[in-house]
Each structure stands twice: as structure tokens, then as C-alpha cells.
Design an enzyme around this catalytic site. Structure first.
Site, short mmCIF file in Angstrom:
data_model
loop_
_atom_site.label_atom_id
_atom_site.label_comp_id
_atom_site.label_asym_id
_atom_site.label_seq_id
_atom_site.Cartn_x
_atom_site.Cartn_y
_atom_site.Cartn_z
N GLY A 47 12.26 45.60 -36.17
CA GLY A 47 11.06 45.34 -35.47
C GLY A 47 10.23 46.22 -36.12
N GLN A 48 10.49 47.19 -37.23
CA GLN A 48 9.61 47.97 -37.77
C GLN A 48 8.65 47.22 -38.84
OE1 GLN A 48 12.50 47.39 -38.82
NE2 GLN A 48 13.06 48.61 -40.49
N GLY A 49 9.27 45.93 -39.25
CA GLY A 49 8.46 45.18 -39.93
C GLY A 49 8.97 45.10 -41.51
N SER A 88 15.26 56.20 -42.20
CA SER A 88 13.79 56.24 -42.70
C SER A 88 14.01 55.83 -44.25
CB SER A 88 13.12 57.40 -42.60
OG SER A 88 12.77 57.73 -41.14
N ARG A 89 14.88 54.79 -44.66
CA ARG A 89 15.34 54.46 -45.90
C ARG A 89 14.77 53.26 -46.45
NH1 ARG A 89 19.37 51.36 -47.05
NH2 ARG A 89 19.91 52.26 -48.94
N THR A 91 12.21 50.99 -46.34
CA THR A 91 11.23 50.44 -47.28
C THR A 91 11.25 51.28 -48.79
OG1 THR A 91 9.79 50.38 -45.22
CG2 THR A 91 8.73 50.49 -47.27
N VAL A 290 8.70 56.71 -42.38
CA VAL A 290 7.80 56.94 -41.36
C VAL A 290 8.47 56.80 -39.99
CG1 VAL A 290 6.66 54.69 -41.27
CG2 VAL A 290 5.45 56.88 -40.30
N GLU A 292 11.15 57.37 -38.09
CA GLU A 292 12.02 58.28 -37.17
C GLU A 292 10.92 59.36 -36.87
OE1 GLU A 292 16.48 58.68 -38.28
OE2 GLU A 292 15.39 58.63 -40.29
#
Lengths: 342, 455, 158
Positions: A47-49, A88-89, A91, A290, A292
Site C-alpha cells: 500500500g506504500q506504492g 524499509s528496504r 524501494t 521512509v 517505518e
């Protein structure tokens, strides 16, 4: 009774990537006959994109329009390995793999275009609008579809690329804890303003004002949504959430959304943030993770603000109204201690 | 209304076509029309449903399990017990070398937490599966349980692990250690010793979509598993190991998740649903109820952290000792790993020349903890930042100043002996202060992260 | 207990389903009719992901026995989605990034549709009141409130 206001700050770091590394991700890219580029992955969008930002990174490196890039994920038969979406890995890791694959595919694309334009590949560039042109004479150009068709049917060349990114796994020295845990570090500072109702123990978070430094942003709107959504989750953790309200006692474990307390839109504070961009040395286009950290930084800022408001240091979360009322009994700010035994 | 603005602080000139632009979401149309396919939206003709028989007690011996009444429920298909699981005892981080195996897919002779799966029931409908589960008769002998991390480490506590302790062993040590400088010497030199204990609570991820999968036998003898895992290959590889089948027998499809936050990195529903598909020859769906998601699925672990800092009158922190306990619940899942990440970060984004950290991964009779957004660092950031305010208050310094003075700079050595190379803590503090309308004094505004100002 | 036939109007068409007593509207929509835009987040009436409109009123389909809506008008997200393009509320969600994982979006869009149908120009407070029973774990609600206000403007200027 009174309403007490307080301000609190917190400044935090957050590591990008799986702790200690050793977490690979791959990407494969190929062009279809008409110049659509398919990026095959096995990565997950929470859902973060991710499906959006990876297409952006792929399109940028290939030098083709965003619309020409498809993301094909996540299928273990067709997509190469990805360690997963966490830490947070995604991207950072998948983006780096896509850049590597895209560079390889772009090289073939430019070689085929060079044949068609009767030029050297080194003299060519992409305009990002779907064309390849000769640097210095932009009228000598060819569109991507023609290049892809020529590659397939004239030259028998596969416009494709393979990408892999891994930060080699760092050992941990068991005696000293010497280790290399991160790829890069993002940073944030949050200023929280709260109001405490000394009669009910309820806390209202009035505002969360923050600065985030997250390397470069691939998609600023999606970064903004992480900051706001994370701020809300952090507030929720700080004030409301627990599966064991009387921890360590396991009693009263909630089993539904009616029992597990999460704030709603009425509790949304005023959120303001500024994003600084200092490119990381190893992130794709300088990104840092970005996802977490946006939930981490608000927690101590809010709790420090409450401590500031009531004059008693709080040392655990969630800071429920019950805990506030108990703390108020020790507060030098209240002349009359809160009633006990209620 | 909320505002997020970008201040491009870097020198790099933006010459990108699409990176740095707020293009619309690729999956947005599917999401707003409800056409995005989530795992629970997938069904097949003849699909069966799986539900778990779960422990009603926190700790106990399984004396007998009687399925005879359950088998009579209309629609009942079959039961799976630990005897059906080829490699029943596993640990999910075995793929990156974390061991030993210690969690059963289905309990063997003992349960370590309330809600632990004891047997799986497969039935033609979800209702029949639930009805059959309710008719299973469990004969359990309750044992004393332990819920507090420090109680669990005391002599006489019920021992939960076959290796005889209630802590994870890190290369022969009771805990993950960090040793940097000489912390006792630092305390001896310090003007102030400032101590505090910080506690956090277990927290549920509460995704709107519960954990789920559908496992389907294919004509070629393979199994397709539709799942909302956050880590497709990780889940598939663990499933193959648990079921002792060649990896090529499995095909996992996913990539769309209705909220993860770390809760869907566990490998929980896929192995047993795939086994059920193998044993019945039918597609099998296993979807957590909301109650299971809340009470049984992993949580964010609770932490207790003891801080002791040595601080000089000028605000410099010269020594920090932290003893941390992570409540892993009954099993490892990802907590041993979280503890190492915690140890790397619990000194905070500050330069402290003498650091001593012991971080324990402790087992209790609680639903297992695992990964969640921030994972080991969330409690560290909380404790560090509350401690910074306590230090400021104790020595009579402004909370901004204490952070500026101690903020790590590029070139500083962190306690885990990695040199800082991308510090921007001072820059975000300056930006946040400005946004909040807080005027910082000139000597702080002069600071930056690129090097340490001369004293 | 024996199954019986229940008839109701769904998205403008008359439908009949054969159901056991107490079968919920959610089960009928998702499992009998394969209309999966209506989500199933808790089946306890606690999350709002299964919100549909019954005679224009928002209802939690997971708590609603389908016998109770016999002969009535039901609208799901499928019913407001145009063949081409998006409904103004959907467009507002899309344009305002009021979606992350997307699982709460169908319920959010339906509850906001119900609100805007009876109150075309709601205050932010009224939007908050309307969506208070719908859980979003990702966005923090800000973008959803923004989308609702944007949708109201679009519908009024349409």
C-alpha cells in the site's frame, strides 16, 4: 480541573534495509515488440506504492515514458527472487536492482537505435517522451516502438536486462557487537503539542510538526502519505494501542476492533512536515527508506510533550487516561491531587 | 488540514523526467473500484476451508485430543495433526542461518501460549469447519505460566525451551552484546549518573485484511498458493522446507496486501493450507478471523529497557549502559533478529564514547511477537528520546541543546563500530524547530552534521 | 434449517438467492454473487469495509441477514462504478492519494456516498462523524477527509 498544555520533541535515526544486509532483490526487464517495457519482480506492494515508484525508477533509467513501463509482480514462476517488503528496504533494494536491469536493457535499445539512425550509440540519448535522438541534432530521432520492432524483426536482438542488488551480509562480533547493520540512515525530528485533561486523563494531540530527511523522494505525494499515516500510527501507539492492557498480565486481550482501541478521524492532529533531501550514497536516485520511521518518531515526541504538560516523567506507552491520572497524583503542577479510588 | 512540503536541500540539480514527480498510483483505479483482487476474493469450485483447534490455556501438556464428535459434523472432511506435517518443527529465519528450529506448525505434546494451534480441521464450508473445531475435546494439563521477561529469567521459572533456558542464545552469549569504550570509566568521570527504566506494550498490526491464503492443486502435480504474505519467496521456501517437497512443486502468487506493517512476514497460514490441499486434493482457503488476527497472530514485541547514562555538566553524554529485554512470546519468529537491530540502535543517533548494551530475546507464555514497522528500533527511539529529555531536565539544559550537543556527525564512530557517513540529525532538528516556530540560539544554528565543531 | 429464496434489488437489477436462514448480505454478495468489491475485514461490525447502501442508508453487510432486506434496494461499489472512468468520489480518492493498501477504500467510498447523498456540502466534522466507524490503518484519515471534501465539490459542480 484544568487542561494542561505541553510541547515535546524527539529526534531519531532509522536504518534502511534488512539489519546486517544479506537481503537480495532481483529484477528482469524486457521490451515487447512494440516497446512496452515489462519489469518482472516478485516484490509486494503493501500500500506504500511500490508498484508505482518502481515503475518511475525503471522509466527514468530506461529513458522511456512512465506509461511504457509495466510492473509484473508478484509470481514466483515469472518474477525473480525478492527478499520481501519490510525493513524499509523495498524501494532501496528493488530500485537498485531495477536500475541495473534497466541500464543493461537501455544499452541494447541504444545499440539498435544507433543502427537505425546510422550513428554511434555513445552519441544517442533518450528524451523521456518516447524517442531516441542524436545528441546535438535532435531532429535525427527514432521512436521507441520503431526501435523495438527493429530489434525483434530486423536484428534479432532482445532488449532486456538483469538486475540484482545485495548488501553483503555483515557478521556480528559476538563479543563487541561490531557490525554493519544498515545501508544508509534516514533522520527525523518531530515536535508534538498536546493538551491533557486533568479530570479525565485524556490527551489530545494538537499538532505534530516534523522534518524528515529521507534521501531523495521518488514520489513526493507517496512520501507525504507515509509521513501522515505514520504520524497517526505513532500517535495511536503512544496513547491507545495494546494487546495486553495490564501487561505483563495477558488478561483482557482484545478480539475485535471494538475492544482493540485505535483512534479514528476525530483524533487526527494537525500534521505539518517538511521533507529534506540529502541523497544517500547507495540508494537508487539517492533514496533512503521512509516507511517505518514515520511511526517511530512521534511516539517519544508525544510522550515528552505529556511529561512537559503534567510535570511528571512518563516512561511507558501506551499512555492511557488511567496512567495519566495516576501520574497526575504525583504532579507538582496540580495543587490538589487528582481524586483517587474512582 | 495537514501540509507536507519539500525543501530540496541538496546541490544536485533535478534533471529527471519522472523520478521526483507525484505520478498517480498504479493500483489506484483497482483500489477505488474494488476490482483489485485480494486473497479473500479468490475462490474455486470445490474449495475447502481450514480452521484451527487452538489451546485455551497459556501453558500445558496435551494429554489427549478427541476428534470423534468433530468428525460427525456434516461437511467435515479431515483433520491434520502434527503427525501429518513432514517437518513440523521449524523456525522461519532458518533461511538466513538463525536456529535452532523450535516452533511446531501444530503442537506435539505441549502448548506454550493461549491460541497455539493443536490441530487443523478441513471442511466443506467455513461454518462446518468452525463447528467441528468447537466439538473437539481437548484433555490438557495446565502448567504454571510466565508472562514477565525478568520473571522468565529467574531461577525456578517454568522453562519453555528444549535447550533449558528462556532466552535466545547469541553465539554462546545470553544476549546480543555491544561493547564500545569503557563504560565504567565513563561513569566514574561523569558529573551526573541518570537512570530510568522504559516499558512498551505488545501491539497488534491490525491490518484491515486478515492473514489469508488459498492453496490449490494443479493438474501438473504442483500447488499454486495465493497469499497476502509480504515476502513471497521467503514464505514459499519455508513452506517447501516444512512440507519437505521440492521447491519446484510450489508456485506462490501475491503482491497485493491489505495492510502488512510486518504482520504478514510470518509463515503461518501457507504451510498448513498447502498440506491440506495435498491431503485432500482440493483447493483450501485458510483465512484468519478478526479474533485470530487480534489474539493469535504475532504482535509487536513488548520491551523493557534499563538505561544508565553518565553525563557531563556541559551536556555531553560520555557513557551509556542499556539492558534490554524483548518479550518474544512463546517462539522466535523474527524477534532474535529484532534484538540485534535494537542493539545496533539503542544508543541512539548520538555520539557516545563509552557504550555497553545487553539485549535479551526472552520467551514467555504469550502469543509470539514478530516483525512490526520499526522492529526493535521503535522501542529504542522511544526510550532514547525520553531519556534525552530526562537528562536535559536533570542537568538543567534545554531539550534541543542536549540533542544538538550529542548528535552524531559524519566521521563519528557508532557503538557498533561503523563510521557515520550520512548524518542529517542536526539538519532535521533545525528544520523542525523552524517549522514549529521555535527560535534556536545562534550557536546551535551554526552546527551541522558534516563535521564536529572545534570545542 | 431449510433454505429459502430471497429476492431484492441489487444495483438496479432484481436478483433472487437461495440462502439458509441468517445468511448475511455480505456472504450473499461475496460468495453467492461473486461481487467482491464489498470487503470482509472483521465480520464483527467493527471495521466498515463491508459497507453497502440499503435504500440509500449505509449498512454493515456483515451483520445484516439477507432475509431482512427482501424486496429492498441494495447498492454496492460495483453499482456506482461507471463502465468507463470513475464516479466523482472514486476520482477524488484517486487524485488525493486517499488509498494505500486499498482494503478500506470500498467501504469508505460507500459511506461517503451515503453522506453526500443526504448532505451535499458537509463540514469536515460531518465527514469525520460519517466515517468514524470505518477503520483505515494506513492513511491516518487525512487524505480520505481531503478526498471527501474534494468529492463534494466535484459533485456540486457536476
Amino acid at each position: 480541573m484544568a487542561k494542561l498544555r505541553g510541547t515535546g520533541i524527539a529526534a531519531v535515526n532509522y536504518p534502511t534495509g534488512m539489519n546486517l544486509g544479506g537481503d537480495p532483490s532481483q529484477a528482469l526487464i524486457h521490451a515487447t515488440t512494440t516497446g512496452t517495457f515489462v519489469i518482472s519482480l516478485s516484490s509486494t506492494d503493501l500500500g506504500q506504492g511500490l508498484k508505482t515508484v518502481i515503475a518511475q525508477i525503471g522509466a527514468e533509467t530506461l529513458g522511456v515514458p512512465f506509461e511504457n513501463v509495466l510492473i509484473d509482480t508478484a509470481d514466483t514462476d515469472t518474477g525473480p527472487h525478492c527478499m520481501g517488503t519490510f525493513a524499509s528496504r523495498a524501494t532501496h533494494r528493488v530500485g537498485n536492482a531495477v536500475i541495473m536491469a534497466a541500464k543493461e536493457a537501455r544499452k541494447v535499445m541504444l545499440e539498435v537505435a544507433a543502427e537505425e539512425l546510422e550513428a554511434s550509440p555513445d552519441d544517442l540519448d533518450t528524451d523521456g517522451q518516447g524517442n531516441i535522438y542524436v545528441k546535438g541534432s535532435p531532429e535525427r530521432k527514432i521512436d521507441i516502438t520503431s526501435v523495438a520492432l527493429a530489434a525483434h524483426f530486423k536484428y534479432g536482438r532482445s532488449i532486456s536486462g538483469r538486475g540484482m542488488y545485495i548488501k553483503p551480509k555483515s557478521p556480528v562480533d559476538p563479543e563487541t557487537g561490531k557490525m554493519d547493520p544498515d545501508s544508509t540512515e534516514a533522520h527525523a525530528c518531530v515536535v508534538a503539542e498536546v493538551e491533557v485533561d486533568t479530570e479525565t486523563g485524556e490527551v489530545t494531540v494538537l499538532s505534530l510538526k516534523s522534518a524528515y530527511e529521507v534521501g531523495c523522494q521518488v514520489n513526493p505525494a507517496l512520501v507525504r502519505e507515509q509521513i501522515i499515516g505514520g504520524a497517526f500510527m505513532g500517535m495511536s501507539h503512544a496513547l491507545y494501542e495494546t494487546t495486553a492492557p495490564y501487561y505483563p498480565s495477558p488478561d483482557h486481550a482484545p478480539g475485535s476492533f471494538s475492544e482493540y482501541v485505535i483512534p479514528g478521524p476525530h483524533e487526527l492532529p494537525h500534521i505539518e512536515s517538511v521533507v529534506l533531501e540529502y541523497p544517500s550514497v547507495n540508494g537508487p536516485y539517492g533514496v533512503k527508506g521512509v516507511g517505518e520511521m514515520t511511526a517511530n518518531a512521534p511516539i517519544p515526541a508525544i510522550i515528552n510533550a505529556i511529561s512537559n504538560a503534567i510535570g511528571v516523567r512518563l516512561t511507558e506507552y501506551p499512555v492511557t487516561p488511567e496512567k495519566i491520572l495516576r501520574a497526575l497524583e504525583r504532579s507538582p503542577k496540580l495543587k490538589q491531587p487528582a481524586q483517587t479510588g474512582a | 488540514m495537514s501540509e507536507v512540503t519539500s525543501a530540496v536541500a541538496r546541490d544536485v540539480k533535478k534533471e529527471f523526467h519522472v523520478v521526483g514527480k507525484s505520478v498517480p498510483r498504479r493500483d489506484g483505479v483497482g483500489h477505488v473500484t474494488g476490482k483489485t483482487v485480494y486473497v479473500d476474493d479468490i475462490s474455486f469450485p470445490g474449495m475447502l476451508h481450514l480452521k484451527m483447534v487452538r489451546s485455551p490455556i497459556h501453558h500445558g501438556i496435551i494429554r489427549n485430543v478427541d476428534f470423534s464428535a468433530a468428525e460427525k459434523v456434516p461437511g467435515f472432511v479431515r483433520v491434520l495433526t502434527h503427525r501429518d506435517v513432514p517437518k513440523n518443527i521449524y523456525t522461519i529465519l532458518c533461511l538466513i542461518g538463525v536456529g535452532p528450529d523450535e516452533e511446531p506448525v501444530l503442537a506435539v505434546d505441549r502448548v506454550l501460549y493461549k491460541g497455539e494451534p493443536i490441530a487443523a480441521i478441513v471442511a466443506e464450508t467455513e461454518e462446518a469447519a468452525m463447528e467441528a473445531v468447537s466439538r473437539v475435546r481437548l484433555d490438557l494439563e495446565e502448567l504454571p505460566a510466565v508472562f514477565d521477561v525478568e520473571e522468565a529469567l529467574k531461577p525456578g521459572a517454568p522453562i519453555l525451551k528444549p535447550w533449558g533456558t528462556n532466552y535466545f542464545v547469541y553465539e554462546g552469549h545470553h544476549c546480543r552484546r555491544v561493547r564500545f569504550g569503557d563504560v565504567e570509566k565513563g561513569f566514574a568521570q561523569a558529573d551526573y549518573i541518570i537512570e530510568e527504566v522504559y516499558n512498551t506494550s505488545p501491539i497488534e498490526h491490525a491490518p484491515t485484511e486478515t492473514t489469508a491464503c488459498v492453496a490449490k492443486p494443479e493438474p501438473d502435480g504442483r500447488y499454486t498458493v495465493y497469499t497476502n504474505t509480504q515476502a513471497l519467496f521467503f514464505t514459499m521456501d519455508n513452506t517447501a522446507l516444512i512440507l519437505q517437497v521440492p521447491f519446484s512443486k510450489l508456485h506462490f502468487v501475491g503482491g497485493t496486501v491489505g495492510g502488512g506493517f510486518g504482520g504478514k512476514v510470518d509463515v503461518i497460514v501457507e504451510p498448513i493450507a498447502t498440506l491440506a490441499a495435498m491431503k485432500t486434493g482440493c483447493p483450501v482457503k485458510f483465512k484468519y478471523t478478526r479474533e485470530e488476527e487480534m489474539r493469535v497472530s504475532s504482535t509487536r514485541s513488548a520491551w523493557r529497557m534499563y538505561f544508565k547514562d553518565g553525563v557531563m555538566k556541559d551536556g555531553r553524554i560520555i557513557a551509556r549502559k542499556v539492558i534490554s529485554y524483548a518479550d518474544s512470546g512463546a517462539y522466535n519468529r523474527h524477534t532474535p533478529y529484532a534484538v540485534t537491530k535494537h542493539a545496533a540502535n539503542v544508543a541512539g543517533p548520538y555520539f557516545i564514547p563509552n557504550v555497553y548494551i545487553d539485549a535479551y530475546c526472552v520467551y514467555t507464555n504469550r502469543q509470539p511477537a514478530s516483525a512490526m514497522r520499526g522492529f526493535g528500533v521503535t522501542p529504542a527511539s522511544f526510550a532514547v528520546e525520553c531519556q534525552m529529555d530526562k537528562i536535559a531536565e536533570t542537568i538543567g539544559m534545554d531539550p534541543w541543546e542536549i540533542r544538538f550537543i550529542n548528535a552524531y556527525r559524519n566521521g563519528d564512530m557508532r557503538p557498533h563500530q561503523k563510521v557515520v557517513e550520512d548524518a542529517t540529525l542536526i539538519e532535521v532538528m533545525k528544520a523542525a524547530a523552524e517549522l514549529a516556530g521555535h527560535q534556536l540560539p545562534e550557536h546551535l544554528l551554526k552546527m551541522h552534521s558534516w563535521d564536529r565543531e572545534k570545542a | 434449517m431449510a433454505s429459502r429464496i430471497v429476492a431484492f434489488n441489487l444495483n438496479g437489477r432484481d436478483v433472487e438467492v437461495m440462502v439458509k436462514p441468517l445468511t448475511t448480505l455480505q456472504t450473499v454478495l461475496r460468495e453467492h454473487l461473486h461481487l467482491t468489491a464489498t470487503k470482509s475485514g472483521c465480520r464483527q461490525g467493527g471495521c466498515g469495509t463491508c459497507t453497502v447502501l440499503v435504500n440509500g442508508e449505509p449498512m454493515l453487510s456483515c451483520l445484516l441477514p439477507v432475509e431482512d432486506i427482501a424486496g429492498q434496494q441494495v447498492v454496492t461499489l460495483e453499482g456506482i462504478t461507471p463502465v468507463e472512468g470513475l464516479h466523482p468520489i472514486q476520482q477524488a480518492f484517486f487524485d488525493n492519494y486517499a488509498i494505500q493498501c486499498g482494503y478500506c477504500s470500498p467501504g469508505m467510498i460507500m459511506i461517503i456516498k451515503a453522506l453526500l447523498d443526504r448532505n451535499p456540502n458537509p463540514t469536515r466534522q460531518e465527514v469525520m462523524d460519517a466515517i468514524a466507524g470505518n477503520v483505515c490503518r494506513c492513511t491516518g484519515y487525512e487524505s480520505i477527509l481531503r478526498a471527501a471534501e474534494d468529492a463534494a465539490r466535484r459533485l456540486q459542480s457536476a
